[in-house]
Design an enzyme around this catalytic site. Structure first.
Site, mmCIF file in Angstrom:
data_model
loop_
_atom_site.group_PDB
_atom_site.id
_atom_site.type_symbol
_atom_site.label_atom_id
_atom_site.label_comp_id
_atom_site.label_asym_id
_atom_site.label_seq_id
_atom_site.Cartn_x
_atom_site.Cartn_y
_atom_site.Cartn_z
ATOM 1 N N HIS A 199 2.503 -3.975 4.040
ATOM 2 C CA HIS A 199 1.194 -4.283 4.863
ATOM 3 C C HIS A 199 0.157 -3.489 4.248
ATOM 4 C CE1 HIS A 199 -1.296 -4.151 8.841
ATOM 5 N NE2 HIS A 199 -1.663 -2.810 8.045
ATOM 6 N N GLU A 200 0.345 -2.268 3.955
ATOM 7 C CA GLU A 200 -0.848 -1.504 3.275
ATOM 8 C C GLU A 200 -1.176 -2.150 1.782
ATOM 9 O OE1 GLU A 200 -2.513 0.506 4.961
ATOM 10 O OE2 GLU A 200 -0.953 0.807 6.662
ATOM 11 N N HIS A 252 -3.642 -5.203 2.475
ATOM 12 C CA HIS A 252 -4.900 -4.703 2.749
ATOM 13 C C HIS A 252 -5.590 -4.613 1.118
ATOM 14 C CE1 HIS A 252 -5.491 -4.149 6.833
ATOM 15 N NE2 HIS A 252 -4.678 -2.886 6.777
ATOM 16 N N GLU A 268 -5.994 -6.780 10.239
ATOM 17 C CA GLU A 268 -4.857 -6.203 10.699
ATOM 18 C C GLU A 268 -4.057 -7.137 10.723
ATOM 19 O OE1 GLU A 268 -3.683 -2.957 10.726
ATOM 20 O OE2 GLU A 268 -5.646 -2.383 9.760
#
Length: 291
Positions: free
Chosen positions: A140-141, A144, A215
């Site tokens: 997930h990071e 980003h 997100e």
């Protein structure tokens, strides 16, 4: 379906930004009538300069505010190897890896582009997640990073800063200036006053909306990377169940964390930088049906 979700999310972000930029332009032209165009342009340049500083130094500021410490492979092989494997899988440069010594489970990514990326996890996160869940969170990071979310948030931040500065100057001009002498009608005065009061609130709401969309996008990007959305869904459930405020809180970087780090309450829910965890989990489970 997952690719269409990612595409739809990017389109949503683009549309929000497009409408926001148009609205900012309209408000700016309206404000220029009261401030004068030269002063108006000065405010825009000031806001742009402020945003540039945030853009180039956002990574360092996030590390300083969170108290994160940089690690090597020997310091924490588990976290390092997880990030390294994801870097290879995504084709992104290996980011700097940090640990935040905090029992609150959380993680964040920062950096203006993939070459200057930094990812961090708290000690609390490393304690409660298994390997597949940790991979889901770090994917997930990395999502980003891959989606240039720091760049997007900086653009929004610059626009919000400009709106705030312009609104403040317009209100001062309306209160202390002699606008009647400049030929401005009472109706124009009321209209400009209304938009000057409303604009900063609207700008903040747009900033929150963009943050929530990014997100969702990072969730989808991370799930596509690991091909195991259930792991991230499980991790989010654990983060929600073990949520606690960070020891070093900063509302200015709340949007960077995977889970909202601010104390629970009505205003956190109302002005949250994150979408509801239940909805994120639901979407991830829906994505899981595609594999």
């Amino acid at each position: 379906m997952m690719y269409s979700f990612i595409a739809r999310n990017k389109i949503n972000t683009f549309l929000i930004l497009f409408v926001f930029i148009l609205a900012c332009g309209g408000f700016g032209l309206l404000a220029g009538r009261f401030l004068g165009m030269s002063f108006f342009l000065f405010i825009l340049l000031l806001a742009a300069g402020y945003a540039c500083v945030q853009y180039f130094f956002s990574g360092r500021l996030a590390v300083l505010m969170s108290g994160a410490r940089k690690i090597s492979r020997n310091d924490n092989p588990r976290l390092w190897n997880t990030v390294e494997n994801l870097s290879i899988t995504t084709g992104l440069p290996m980011p700097e890896v940090y640990i935040v010594d905090d029992p609150a489970p959380n993680a964040f990514a920062t950096g203006r582009d993939p070459k200057h990326a930094k990812v961090a996890a708290t000690s609390g996160l490393l304690e409660i997640l298994d390997d597949s869940e940790l991979e889901g969170v770090m994917a997930h990071e990395m999502g980003h990073v891959k989606n240039y979310d720091i760049r997007v948030s900086t653009i929004v931040f610059g626009l919000v800063s400009a709106v705030g500065l312009i609104s403040d100057m317009v209100l001062r001009a309306l209160i202390w200036g002699d606008n009647r002498r400049e030929g401005n009608s009472a109706f124009s005065f009321v209209i400009v006053l209304f938009f000057s009061l409303l604009a900063p609130i609207a700008a903040m709401l747009v900033q929150l909306a963009v943050s929530r969309e990014r997100e969702y996008l990072a969730d989808a990007t991370g799930a596509l990377t690991t091909r195991y959305p259930a792991a991230l869904a499980s991790a989010l459930a654990k983060l929600e169940g073990n949520a606690r405020p960070l020891q070093r809180q900063s509302s200015s970087m709340a949007h960077l964390w995977i889970s909202n780090p601010m104390p629970r309450g009505f205003f956190r829910k109302l002005f949250s930088t994150h979408p509801p965890t239940e909805e994120r989990i639901r979407r991830l489970k829906e994505m899981g049906n595609q594999f």
